[in-house]
Write a protein that holds these residues in place. Sequence first.
Motif, PDB file in Angstrom:
ATOM      1  N   LEU A  20      65.823  16.878  24.897  1.00 14.03           N
ATOM      2  CA  LEU A  20      66.954  17.781  24.748  1.00 14.03           C
ATOM      3  C   LEU A  20      66.488  19.217  24.572  1.00 14.03           C
ATOM      4  O   LEU A  20      65.461  19.474  23.939  1.00 14.03           O
ATOM      5  CB  LEU A  20      67.775  17.395  23.506  1.00 14.03           C
ATOM      6  N   LEU A  21      67.282  20.136  25.083  1.00 14.32           N
ATOM      7  CA  LEU A  21      67.080  21.559  24.831  1.00 14.32           C
ATOM      8  C   LEU A  21      68.086  21.956  23.752  1.00 14.32           C
ATOM      9  O   LEU A  21      69.293  21.692  23.885  1.00 14.32           O
ATOM     10  CB  LEU A  21      67.314  22.358  26.105  1.00 14.32           C
ATOM     11  N   VAL A  22      67.584  22.562  22.688  1.00 10.13           N
ATOM     12  CA  VAL A  22      68.406  22.901  21.525  1.00 10.13           C
ATOM     13  C   VAL A  22      68.390  24.410  21.330  1.00 10.13           C
ATOM     14  O   VAL A  22      67.325  25.028  21.311  1.00 10.13           O
ATOM     15  CB  VAL A  22      67.865  22.202  20.253  1.00 10.13           C
ATOM     16  N   ARG A  23      69.569  24.994  21.179  1.00 10.26           N
ATOM     17  CA  ARG A  23      69.673  26.424  20.901  1.00 10.26           C
ATOM     18  C   ARG A  23      69.774  26.617  19.397  1.00 10.26           C
ATOM     19  O   ARG A  23      70.770  26.252  18.775  1.00 10.26           O
ATOM     20  CB  ARG A  23      70.884  27.028  21.594  1.00 10.26           C
ATOM     21  N   ARG A  24      68.709  27.142  18.824  1.00 13.90           N
ATOM     22  CA  ARG A  24      68.667  27.382  17.370  1.00 13.90           C
ATOM     23  C   ARG A  24      69.739  28.387  16.966  1.00 13.90           C
ATOM     24  O   ARG A  24      69.930  29.398  17.616  1.00 13.90           O
ATOM     25  CB  ARG A  24      67.317  27.949  16.956  1.00 13.90           C
ATOM     26  N   GLY A  25      70.425  28.086  15.859  1.00 15.58           N
ATOM     27  CA  GLY A  25      71.405  29.011  15.305  1.00 15.58           C
ATOM     28  C   GLY A  25      72.676  29.171  16.117  1.00 15.58           C
ATOM     29  O   GLY A  25      73.503  30.022  15.800  1.00 15.58           O
ATOM     30  N   ALA A  26      72.863  28.365  17.156  1.00 15.82           N
ATOM     31  CA  ALA A  26      74.067  28.475  17.986  1.00 15.82           C
ATOM     32  C   ALA A  26      75.290  28.033  17.194  1.00 15.82           C
ATOM     33  O   ALA A  26      75.197  27.163  16.326  1.00 15.82           O
ATOM     34  CB  ALA A  26      73.924  27.614  19.240  1.00 15.82           C
ATOM     35  N   PRO A  27      76.437  28.625  17.474  1.00 18.43           N
ATOM     36  CA  PRO A  27      77.663  28.189  16.794  1.00 18.43           C
ATOM     37  C   PRO A  27      77.920  26.716  17.070  1.00 18.43           C
ATOM     38  O   PRO A  27      77.656  26.226  18.172  1.00 18.43           O
ATOM     39  CB  PRO A  27      78.760  29.046  17.405  1.00 18.43           C
ATOM     40  N   VAL A  28      78.428  26.006  16.076  1.00 18.34           N
ATOM     41  CA  VAL A  28      78.697  24.566  16.184  1.00 18.34           C
ATOM     42  C   VAL A  28      80.195  24.343  16.046  1.00 18.34           C
ATOM     43  O   VAL A  28      80.851  24.948  15.191  1.00 18.34           O
ATOM     44  CB  VAL A  28      77.933  23.796  15.082  1.00 18.34           C
ATOM     45  N   ARG A  29      80.717  23.472  16.896  1.00 17.44           N
ATOM     46  CA  ARG A  29      82.120  23.066  16.823  1.00 17.44           C
ATOM     47  C   ARG A  29      82.175  21.555  16.678  1.00 17.44           C
ATOM     48  O   ARG A  29      81.247  20.858  17.117  1.00 17.44           O
ATOM     49  CB  ARG A  29      82.854  23.477  18.093  1.00 17.44           C
ATOM     50  N   PRO A  30      83.245  21.045  16.106  1.00 14.69           N
ATOM     51  CA  PRO A  30      83.390  19.587  16.032  1.00 14.69           C
ATOM     52  C   PRO A  30      83.247  18.967  17.429  1.00 14.69           C
ATOM     53  O   PRO A  30      83.780  19.491  18.407  1.00 14.69           O
ATOM     54  CB  PRO A  30      84.806  19.397  15.470  1.00 14.69           C
ATOM     55  N   GLY A  31      82.487  17.887  17.502  1.00 11.81           N
ATOM     56  CA  GLY A  31      82.232  17.204  18.772  1.00 11.81           C
ATOM     57  C   GLY A  31      80.890  17.560  19.386  1.00 11.81           C
ATOM     58  O   GLY A  31      80.398  16.840  20.243  1.00 11.81           O
ATOM     59  N   ASP A  32      80.292  18.679  18.965  1.00  7.42           N
ATOM     60  CA  ASP A  32      78.982  19.076  19.482  1.00  7.42           C
ATOM     61  C   ASP A  32      77.902  18.121  18.975  1.00  7.42           C
ATOM     62  O   ASP A  32      77.999  17.589  17.871  1.00  7.42           O
ATOM     63  CB  ASP A  32      78.606  20.483  19.023  1.00  7.42           C
ATOM     64  N   ILE A  33      76.853  17.950  19.779  1.00  8.68           N
ATOM     65  CA  ILE A  33      75.665  17.231  19.325  1.00  8.68           C
ATOM     66  C   ILE A  33      74.710  18.284  18.775  1.00  8.68           C
ATOM     67  O   ILE A  33      74.483  19.316  19.413  1.00  8.68           O
ATOM     68  CB  ILE A  33      75.024  16.419  20.458  1.00  8.68           C
ATOM     69  N   VAL A  34      74.207  18.020  17.572  1.00  7.02           N
ATOM     70  CA  VAL A  34      73.377  19.004  16.882  1.00  7.02           C
ATOM     71  C   VAL A  34      72.069  18.382  16.409  1.00  7.02           C
ATOM     72  O   VAL A  34      71.933  17.161  16.340  1.00  7.02           O
ATOM     73  CB  VAL A  34      74.119  19.614  15.667  1.00  7.02           C
ATOM     74  N   VAL A  35      71.142  19.251  16.069  1.00  7.18           N
ATOM     75  CA  VAL A  35      69.894  18.854  15.423  1.00  7.18           C
ATOM     76  C   VAL A  35      69.928  19.451  14.023  1.00  7.18           C
ATOM     77  O   VAL A  35      70.275  20.627  13.844  1.00  7.18           O
ATOM     78  CB  VAL A  35      68.674  19.359  16.211  1.00  7.18           C
ATOM     79  N   ALA A  36      69.607  18.621  13.026  1.00  9.92           N
ATOM     80  CA  ALA A  36      69.625  19.063  11.633  1.00  9.92           C
ATOM     81  C   ALA A  36      68.397  18.520  10.918  1.00  9.92           C
ATOM     82  O   ALA A  36      67.740  17.595  11.399  1.00  9.92           O
ATOM     83  CB  ALA A  36      70.900  18.575  10.947  1.00  9.92           C
ATOM     84  N   ARG A  37      68.103  19.093   9.781  1.00 16.91           N
ATOM     85  CA  ARG A  37      67.029  18.567   8.931  1.00 16.91           C
ATOM     86  C   ARG A  37      67.594  17.403   8.121  1.00 16.91           C
ATOM     87  O   ARG A  37      68.699  17.487   7.594  1.00 16.91           O
ATOM     88  CB  ARG A  37      66.493  19.645   8.020  1.00 16.91           C
ATOM     89  N   LEU A  38      66.820  16.331   8.049  1.00 14.34           N
ATOM     90  CA  LEU A  38      67.234  15.143   7.311  1.00 14.34           C
ATOM     91  C   LEU A  38      67.281  15.470   5.823  1.00 14.34           C
ATOM     92  O   LEU A  38      66.264  15.866   5.255  1.00 14.34           O
ATOM     93  CB  LEU A  38      66.263  13.993   7.575  1.00 14.34           C
ATOM     94  N   PRO A  39      68.436  15.324   5.179  1.00 15.32           N
ATOM     95  CA  PRO A  39      68.506  15.564   3.738  1.00 15.32           C
ATOM     96  C   PRO A  39      67.521  14.664   2.995  1.00 15.32           C
ATOM     97  O   PRO A  39      67.413  13.479   3.276  1.00 15.32           O
ATOM     98  CB  PRO A  39      69.954  15.218   3.384  1.00 15.32           C
ATOM     99  N   GLY A  40      66.764  15.263   2.089  1.00 21.94           N
ATOM    100  CA  GLY A  40      65.771  14.515   1.336  1.00 21.94           C
ATOM    101  C   GLY A  40      64.400  14.502   1.983  1.00 21.94           C
ATOM    102  O   GLY A  40      63.421  14.125   1.356  1.00 21.94           O
ATOM    103  N   ASP A  41      64.314  14.886   3.267  1.00 23.07           N
ATOM    104  CA  ASP A  41      63.028  14.945   3.971  1.00 23.07           C
ATOM    105  C   ASP A  41      63.127  16.035   5.036  1.00 23.07           C
ATOM    106  O   ASP A  41      63.297  15.755   6.219  1.00 23.07           O
ATOM    107  CB  ASP A  41      62.679  13.601   4.595  1.00 23.07           C
TER     108      ASP A  41
END
Length: 101
Positions: A20-41
């Motif tokens: 996947l190509l991910v745009r860092r800091g891009a606006p997010v809307r409901p329904g978008d697929i996102v990359v996030a940091r796993l809480p706790g790790d």
Amino acid sequence: MRVRVEGDSMRPALLPGDWLLVRRGAPVRPGDIVVARLPGDSSRLIVKRAAWRGDDGWWLESDNQRASGRRDSWDFGPVTDVVGRVVLRYWPPRRRPRTAS
């Protein structure tokens, strides 16, 4: 940034081995697929669908709730550290259609 999908939690939209190509800091809307940091790790990234934004962060869900090892906001709550929005699945270039057996 580029991210490789592991696991089955985003089937059928994304499969293990997809890139996947991910745009860092891009606006997010409901329904978008996102990359996030796993809480706790925070050293691990997760690929999830943004369901809604609340006061405490984004509620992120797996498309495949039956996937083994699946972890999302149903397990750890809202996520504040969304890295970026997926803009393109670029590999593999085409998927072969499945045939009925």
